[in-house]
Design a protein around this motif. Structure first.
Motif, mmCIF file in Angstrom:
data_model
loop_
_atom_site.group_PDB
_atom_site.id
_atom_site.type_symbol
_atom_site.label_atom_id
_atom_site.label_comp_id
_atom_site.label_asym_id
_atom_site.label_seq_id
_atom_site.Cartn_x
_atom_site.Cartn_y
_atom_site.Cartn_z
ATOM 1 N N THR A 5 57.871 10.558 8.585
ATOM 2 C CA THR A 5 56.835 9.721 9.182
ATOM 3 C C THR A 5 55.470 10.370 9.040
ATOM 4 O O THR A 5 55.316 11.572 9.260
ATOM 5 N N LEU A 7 51.521 10.015 10.404
ATOM 6 C CA LEU A 7 50.660 9.456 11.431
ATOM 7 C C LEU A 7 49.337 9.075 10.777
ATOM 8 O O LEU A 7 48.722 9.901 10.092
ATOM 9 N N ARG A 31 53.206 5.599 11.266
ATOM 10 C CA ARG A 31 52.932 5.267 12.661
ATOM 11 C C ARG A 31 51.409 5.247 12.791
ATOM 12 O O ARG A 31 50.741 6.184 12.380
ATOM 13 N N VAL A 33 47.795 4.896 14.921
ATOM 14 C CA VAL A 33 47.039 5.002 16.160
ATOM 15 C C VAL A 33 45.567 4.773 15.833
ATOM 16 O O VAL A 33 45.160 4.872 14.673
ATOM 17 N N GLU A 38 44.779 9.137 21.228
ATOM 18 C CA GLU A 38 46.127 8.681 20.870
ATOM 19 C C GLU A 38 46.756 9.616 19.839
ATOM 20 O O GLU A 38 47.938 9.949 19.933
ATOM 21 N N ALA A 39 45.969 10.011 18.871
ATOM 22 C CA ALA A 39 46.487 10.889 17.813
ATOM 23 C C ALA A 39 46.972 12.215 18.387
ATOM 24 O O ALA A 39 48.065 12.672 18.062
ATOM 25 N N HIS A 42 50.251 11.770 20.205
ATOM 26 C CA HIS A 42 51.365 11.599 19.278
ATOM 27 C C HIS A 42 51.720 12.911 18.583
ATOM 28 O O HIS A 42 52.899 13.218 18.395
ATOM 29 N N SER A 45 53.737 15.071 20.871
ATOM 30 C CA SER A 45 55.079 14.618 21.249
ATOM 31 C C SER A 45 55.962 14.226 20.071
ATOM 32 O O SER A 45 57.124 13.900 20.264
ATOM 33 N N GLY A 46 55.415 14.258 18.861
ATOM 34 C CA GLY A 46 56.204 13.795 17.719
ATOM 35 C C GLY A 46 56.281 14.825 16.611
ATOM 36 O O GLY A 46 55.691 15.895 16.692
#
Length: 121
Positions: A5, A7, A31, A33, A38-39, A42, A45-46
């Motif tokens: 993924t 971002l 994904r 944002v 927001e970035a 993410h 947490s990702g």
């Protein structure tokens, strides 16, 4: 093999669609944002193979260069690329630790696909 993924931060709808289609053809997923806040949430947490950062965020006019510096300070091993047609902006991003990026005008070029493929294999 799991899908990797990417971002994508601050892209307008049209550019997000174009970037997503390209990454999809390379076997990845995107994904999306809209803001630096927001970035960063993410990223914390990702698990991302790469972060693509627009030079100027579509939604709020946020500064992509500032976000790149913040991400690299907090996550020095996370690959980040600037999405911009401007050579001087690319040079500034690379000086901050970003990988060589690409401009929206180069989305169809084989070089852009190769730059992205390395993070998706």
């Amino acid at each position: 093999m799991s899908t990797k993924t990417i971002l994508s931060v601050g892209q307008c709808d049209m550019d997000h669609g174009s970037i997503s289609r390209l990454i999809g053809t390379l076997g990845g997923e995107v994904r999306r944002v809209h803001t630096a806040q927001e970035a960063l949430a993410h990223v914390a947490s990702g698990s991302f193979a790469l972060v693509l950062v627009n030079r100027v965020f579509d939604l709020d006019g946020g500064d992509g260069q500032s976000l790149i510096r913040t991400i690299k300070a907090q996550n020095p091993n996370l690959p980040v690329m600037l999405v911009s047609n401007f050579a001087d902006a690319q040079a500034t991003a690379q000086a901050a630790g970003a990988e060589p990026g690409f401009g929206k005008a180069a989305l169809q070029s084989p070089e852009t696909a190769e730059r992205l493929r390395k993070y998706l294999s």
